[in-house]
Scaffold this motif. Structure first.
Motif, PDB file in Angstrom:
ATOM      1  N   VAL A  94       0.843  -1.191   0.000  1.00 37.15           N
ATOM      2  CA  VAL A  94       0.000   0.000   0.000  1.00 37.15           C
ATOM      3  C   VAL A  94       0.879   1.242   0.000  1.00 37.15           C
ATOM      4  O   VAL A  94       1.804   1.370   0.811  1.00 37.15           O
ATOM      5  CB  VAL A  94      -0.937  -0.001   1.218  1.00 37.15           C
ATOM      6  N   ALA A  95       0.586   2.163  -0.900  1.00 34.83           N
ATOM      7  CA  ALA A  95       1.353   3.401  -1.003  1.00 34.83           C
ATOM      8  C   ALA A  95       0.735   4.481  -0.129  1.00 34.83           C
ATOM      9  O   ALA A  95      -0.387   4.341   0.383  1.00 34.83           O
ATOM     10  CB  ALA A  95       1.392   3.865  -2.461  1.00 34.83           C
ATOM     11  N   GLU A  96       1.459   5.583   0.057  1.00 33.04           N
ATOM     12  CA  GLU A  96       0.931   6.722   0.796  1.00 33.04           C
ATOM     13  C   GLU A  96      -0.369   7.202   0.158  1.00 33.04           C
ATOM     14  O   GLU A  96      -0.464   7.304  -1.061  1.00 33.04           O
ATOM     15  CB  GLU A  96       1.947   7.858   0.800  1.00 33.04           C
ATOM     16  N   ASN A  97      -1.371   7.483   0.995  1.00 31.84           N
ATOM     17  CA  ASN A  97      -2.649   7.931   0.464  1.00 31.84           C
ATOM     18  C   ASN A  97      -3.419   8.696   1.531  1.00 31.84           C
ATOM     19  O   ASN A  97      -2.988   8.803   2.681  1.00 31.84           O
ATOM     20  CB  ASN A  97      -3.465   6.755  -0.080  1.00 31.84           C
ATOM     21  N   ALA A  98      -4.568   9.223   1.148  1.00 32.77           N
ATOM     22  CA  ALA A  98      -5.308  10.169   1.991  1.00 32.77           C
ATOM     23  C   ALA A  98      -5.891   9.552   3.253  1.00 32.77           C
ATOM     24  O   ALA A  98      -6.274  10.296   4.176  1.00 32.77           O
ATOM     25  CB  ALA A  98      -6.426  10.810   1.173  1.00 32.77           C
ATOM     26  N   LEU A 269      -4.105   0.966   8.774  1.00 27.94           N
ATOM     27  CA  LEU A 269      -2.786   0.655   9.316  1.00 27.94           C
ATOM     28  C   LEU A 269      -1.765   0.459   8.208  1.00 27.94           C
ATOM     29  O   LEU A 269      -0.601   0.876   8.338  1.00 27.94           O
ATOM     30  CB  LEU A 269      -2.867  -0.583  10.211  1.00 27.94           C
ATOM     31  N   SER A 270      -2.170  -0.145   7.096  1.00 24.16           N
ATOM     32  CA  SER A 270      -1.254  -0.299   5.967  1.00 24.16           C
ATOM     33  C   SER A 270      -0.856   1.060   5.404  1.00 24.16           C
ATOM     34  O   SER A 270       0.288   1.268   4.988  1.00 24.16           O
ATOM     35  CB  SER A 270      -1.903  -1.149   4.871  1.00 24.16           C
ATOM     36  N   THR A 271      -1.801   1.988   5.396  1.00 24.55           N
ATOM     37  CA  THR A 271      -1.496   3.344   4.933  1.00 24.55           C
ATOM     38  C   THR A 271      -0.514   4.024   5.858  1.00 24.55           C
ATOM     39  O   THR A 271       0.449   4.668   5.402  1.00 24.55           O
ATOM     40  CB  THR A 271      -2.797   4.162   4.843  1.00 24.55           C
ATOM     41  N   GLU A 272      -0.712   3.892   7.159  1.00 29.68           N
ATOM     42  CA  GLU A 272       0.227   4.505   8.104  1.00 29.68           C
ATOM     43  C   GLU A 272       1.619   3.898   7.947  1.00 29.68           C
ATOM     44  O   GLU A 272       2.636   4.612   8.009  1.00 29.68           O
ATOM     45  CB  GLU A 272      -0.273   4.317   9.538  1.00 29.68           C
ATOM     46  N   LEU A 273       1.694   2.599   7.729  1.00 36.65           N
ATOM     47  CA  LEU A 273       3.002   1.953   7.558  1.00 36.65           C
ATOM     48  C   LEU A 273       3.689   2.402   6.277  1.00 36.65           C
ATOM     49  O   LEU A 273       4.918   2.298   6.166  1.00 36.65           O
ATOM     50  CB  LEU A 273       2.833   0.427   7.561  1.00 36.65           C
ATOM     51  N   ALA A 274       2.914   2.900   5.309  1.00 39.32           N
ATOM     52  CA  ALA A 274       3.519   3.371   4.061  1.00 39.32           C
ATOM     53  C   ALA A 274       4.489   4.514   4.332  1.00 39.32           C
ATOM     54  O   ALA A 274       5.523   4.627   3.668  1.00 39.32           O
ATOM     55  CB  ALA A 274       2.425   3.820   3.089  1.00 39.32           C
ATOM     56  N   TRP A 275       4.156   5.366   5.289  1.00 41.10           N
ATOM     57  CA  TRP A 275       5.077   6.451   5.634  1.00 41.10           C
ATOM     58  C   TRP A 275       6.309   5.919   6.343  1.00 41.10           C
ATOM     59  O   TRP A 275       7.412   6.438   6.173  1.00 41.10           O
ATOM     60  CB  TRP A 275       4.370   7.479   6.510  1.00 41.10           C
ATOM     61  N   ARG A 276       6.166   4.880   7.133  1.00 41.86           N
ATOM     62  CA  ARG A 276       7.315   4.306   7.835  1.00 41.86           C
ATOM     63  C   ARG A 276       8.314   3.708   6.855  1.00 41.86           C
ATOM     64  O   ARG A 276       9.521   3.676   7.124  1.00 41.86           O
ATOM     65  CB  ARG A 276       6.826   3.245   8.833  1.00 41.86           C
ATOM     66  N   ARG A 277       7.832   3.235   5.715  1.00 41.69           N
ATOM     67  CA  ARG A 277       8.735   2.629   4.736  1.00 41.69           C
ATOM     68  C   ARG A 277       9.732   3.632   4.178  1.00 41.69           C
ATOM     69  O   ARG A 277      10.769   3.234   3.637  1.00 41.69           O
ATOM     70  CB  ARG A 277       7.933   1.990   3.599  1.00 41.69           C
ATOM     71  N   ASN A 278       9.436   4.933   4.277  1.00 41.29           N
ATOM     72  CA  ASN A 278      10.389   5.937   3.817  1.00 41.29           C
ATOM     73  C   ASN A 278      11.667   5.937   4.642  1.00 41.29           C
ATOM     74  O   ASN A 278      12.692   6.480   4.212  1.00 41.29           O
ATOM     75  CB  ASN A 278       9.760   7.332   3.888  1.00 41.29           C
ATOM     76  N   TRP A 279      11.602   5.314   5.814  1.00 37.21           N
ATOM     77  CA  TRP A 279      12.746   5.326   6.720  1.00 37.21           C
ATOM     78  C   TRP A 279      13.427   3.966   6.825  1.00 37.21           C
ATOM     79  O   TRP A 279      14.451   3.857   7.519  1.00 37.21           O
ATOM     80  CB  TRP A 279      12.285   5.750   8.120  1.00 37.21           C
ATOM     81  N   ALA A 296      13.216   1.671  14.900  1.00 31.27           N
ATOM     82  CA  ALA A 296      13.918   2.948  14.784  1.00 31.27           C
ATOM     83  C   ALA A 296      15.317   2.862  15.363  1.00 31.27           C
ATOM     84  O   ALA A 296      16.249   3.508  14.858  1.00 31.27           O
ATOM     85  CB  ALA A 296      13.125   4.041  15.482  1.00 31.27           C
ATOM     86  N   ALA A 297      15.482   2.081  16.433  1.00 25.19           N
ATOM     87  CA  ALA A 297      16.818   1.922  17.015  1.00 25.19           C
ATOM     88  C   ALA A 297      17.772   1.311  15.997  1.00 25.19           C
ATOM     89  O   ALA A 297      18.937   1.726  15.873  1.00 25.19           O
ATOM     90  CB  ALA A 297      16.744   1.052  18.266  1.00 25.19           C
ATOM     91  N   GLU A 298      17.285   0.338  15.234  1.00 27.81           N
ATOM     92  CA  GLU A 298      18.124  -0.273  14.198  1.00 27.81           C
ATOM     93  C   GLU A 298      18.443   0.742  13.100  1.00 27.81           C
ATOM     94  O   GLU A 298      19.581   0.836  12.621  1.00 27.81           O
ATOM     95  CB  GLU A 298      17.419  -1.494  13.615  1.00 27.81           C
ATOM     96  N   PHE A 299      17.435   1.538  12.706  1.00 30.84           N
ATOM     97  CA  PHE A 299      17.642   2.505  11.639  1.00 30.84           C
ATOM     98  C   PHE A 299      18.635   3.587  12.058  1.00 30.84           C
ATOM     99  O   PHE A 299      19.612   3.875  11.349  1.00 30.84           O
ATOM    100  CB  PHE A 299      16.305   3.156  11.263  1.00 30.84           C
ATOM    101  N   TRP A 300      18.393   4.207  13.221  1.00 28.63           N
ATOM    102  CA  TRP A 300      19.240   5.312  13.644  1.00 28.63           C
ATOM    103  C   TRP A 300      20.626   4.848  14.062  1.00 28.63           C
ATOM    104  O   TRP A 300      21.598   5.619  13.960  1.00 28.63           O
ATOM    105  CB  TRP A 300      18.565   6.093  14.764  1.00 28.63           C
ATOM    106  N   PHE A 354       4.355   5.078  17.581  1.00 28.88           N
ATOM    107  CA  PHE A 354       5.193   5.969  16.785  1.00 28.88           C
ATOM    108  C   PHE A 354       6.511   5.327  16.378  1.00 28.88           C
ATOM    109  O   PHE A 354       7.109   4.560  17.139  1.00 28.88           O
ATOM    110  CB  PHE A 354       5.457   7.254  17.565  1.00 28.88           C
ATOM    111  N   PHE A 355       6.967   5.663  15.167  1.00 31.42           N
ATOM    112  CA  PHE A 355       8.304   5.323  14.699  1.00 31.42           C
ATOM    113  C   PHE A 355       9.144   6.593  14.828  1.00 31.42           C
ATOM    114  O   PHE A 355       8.949   7.546  14.078  1.00 31.42           O
ATOM    115  CB  PHE A 355       8.264   4.863  13.240  1.00 31.42           C
ATOM    116  N   PRO A 356      10.065   6.664  15.785  1.00 33.59           N
ATOM    117  CA  PRO A 356      10.750   7.927  16.077  1.00 33.59           C
ATOM    118  C   PRO A 356      11.574   8.447  14.905  1.00 33.59           C
ATOM    119  O   PRO A 356      12.434   7.751  14.375  1.00 33.59           O
ATOM    120  CB  PRO A 356      11.667   7.558  17.253  1.00 33.59           C
ATOM    121  N   GLN A 357      11.266   9.653  14.495  1.00 36.89           N
ATOM    122  CA  GLN A 357      12.027  10.370  13.474  1.00 36.89           C
ATOM    123  C   GLN A 357      11.790  11.861  13.694  1.00 36.89           C
ATOM    124  O   GLN A 357      11.337  12.256  14.761  1.00 36.89           O
ATOM    125  CB  GLN A 357      11.644   9.900  12.054  1.00 36.89           C
TER     126      GLN A 357
END
Length: 413
Positions: A94-98, A269-279, A296-300, A354-357
């Motif tokens: 699922v991609a970012e959407n409204a 929830l799939s839409t919200e996770l679409a934004w997390r995929r940017n990180w 987020a700990a792994e990413f940062w 939240f996914f910390p960013q």
């Protein structure tokens, strides 16, 4: 609600200066207008400094800032509504959407925009008006816990806070804060009936009403254990239980609405996770509470070139420091149990979802009643120092998130 706009008897003291003689609504308005003037100057300077490679380009303006980032999505909702079919990425996710954006602010800004000529103008007007009214309610909440100077300085900190540009752009935060502050004030005043209106308004403005559901549960427990000091009528028990249930229903209703509209049970929830995929290079397929901070700990840790355990340790230290403040700091304790319980509830909510960013600064604004604790010390030097730090932080936030928008991972508001 009428006494929000009138001076209480406690404020009818001989004024030492002309400002103190003005009605509360006027005094708070002067603070708010001055703060907005400073923010406008910051936005103008940021527009001049925006490099060609930024999200807004070298032709950046206050108008483009107001319509940028998430404001674009609210504009889209107002003009086109929500998709019946979820858009997909090339990999089938699922991609970012409204569906990530609640409707109330978008449509209210659209109604105001129909009068003033554009959705962006309407959005800024809604944010400005909601921000002023939120300042007024914040004053009333904190005036019940301290003197006029404390409440007024807290409003000044809030109006000039590091993320105070939210009062002048097309984001839903200002409107959400208005509903939230009214709801907290009603709980503090034990005027529970108003919450049957305010909870849905919160829930369909932006995410966060589930934190209020947790708060109502903790508030009910606290009132039960303190019922010998403050009577607990049966009607209050009924209100608290029903309102807690209403907040839960409203909090999950958007997921149900999205599922029914799209035919996908996990649409929201799939839409919200679409934004997390940017990180993340390997994003999760499903939402799991509390997992965001581990991911987020792994990413940062990769970004900062430190062990993930160190990042998690920093998070744990921040949580422990915040809990210590809520439990033991004498200035925070003076704010009363309700504002402390709300702060704890919202912090737990952020930890869960939240996914910390870099958006963390914006997502912390519902904790704004805690500005009252910063305003309690009577030293003028202290209060001026806090205000100066707020303004420095505000400039850094505007410059980073708007002048440098999109040029680095940490430039996302």
């Amino acid at each position: 609600m009428a006494d929000l706009l009138t001076d209480a008897s406690a404020e009818r003291t001989p004024p030492r200066r002309w400002l103190a003689a003005l009605p509360v609504a006027v005094r708070i308005g002067l603070i708010y207008v001055l703060a907005r003037a400073v923010t406008t100057v910051f936005l103008v300077i940021a527009a001049e400094l925006a490099p060609p490679v930024s999200r807004f380009g070298s032709e950046a303006s206050i108008a483009s800032f107001a319509a940028g980032w998430d404001a674009w999505w609210y504009w889209y909702v107002a003009g086109y509504g929500y998709p019946a079919t979820l858009p997909l990425t090339d990999s089938g996710l699922v991609a970012e959407n409204a569906w990530a954006f609640m409707p109330l602010y978008a449509y209210l800004a659209g109604a105001a925009g129909a009068i003033f000529g554009s959705w962006v103008a309407g959005a800024v007007i809604v944010s400005l008006v909601a921000g002023y009214l939120a300042c007024l309610v914040l004053y009333r909440m904190l005036r019940a816990r301290g003197d006029d100077a404390m409440a007024s300085w807290a409003v000044a900190f809030f109006a000039a806070a590091p993320v105070a540009a939210l009062f002048q752009i097309g984001y839903a935060e200002a409107l959400f804060l208005l509903w939230l502050f009214l709801a907290l004030w009603c709980v503090m005043q034990r005027r529970y009936a108003w919450l049957y209106l305010l909870i849905p308004l919160m829930g369909y403005t932006r995410p966060g009403v589930l934190a209020f559901a947790l708060f109502l549960g903790l508030h009910g427990v606290a009132r039960w254990f303190t019922r010998r000091r403050e009577s607990l009528p049966a009607r209050h028990v009924v209100h608290i239980v029903l309102l807690g249930a209403l907040a839960v229903v409203v909090g999950f209703s958007w997921q149900v609405i999205a599922a029914l509209a799209t035919g996908d049970p996990g649409a929201y929830l799939s839409t919200e996770l679409a934004w997390r995929r940017n990180w993340m290079l390997d994003p999760p397929a499903h939402f799991v509470p509390l997992e965001g901070f581990v991911q987020a700990a792994e990413f940062w840790s990769t970004e900062w070139k430190v062990p993930p355990a160190l990042v998690l340790a920093l998070v744990a230290l921040a949580v422990a420091a915040f809990a210590t403040l809520l439990l033991f700091d004498p200035h925070v304790r003076r704010l009363g149990a309700d504002l402390r319980l709300w702060s704890a509830s919202y912090a737990v909510y952020l930890l869960a979802v939240f996914f910390p960013q870099s958006s963390i600064f914006r997502l912390l604004v519902p904790l704004s009643p805690l500005w009252g604790a910063a305003a309690i010390p009577r030293s003028t030097a202290w209060r001026v120092g806090v205000l100066t730090v707020c303004l420095i932080g505000q400039w850094l936030w505007i410059y980073t998130m708007y002048a440098l928008a999109g040029t680095a991972l940490w430039t996302v508001p």
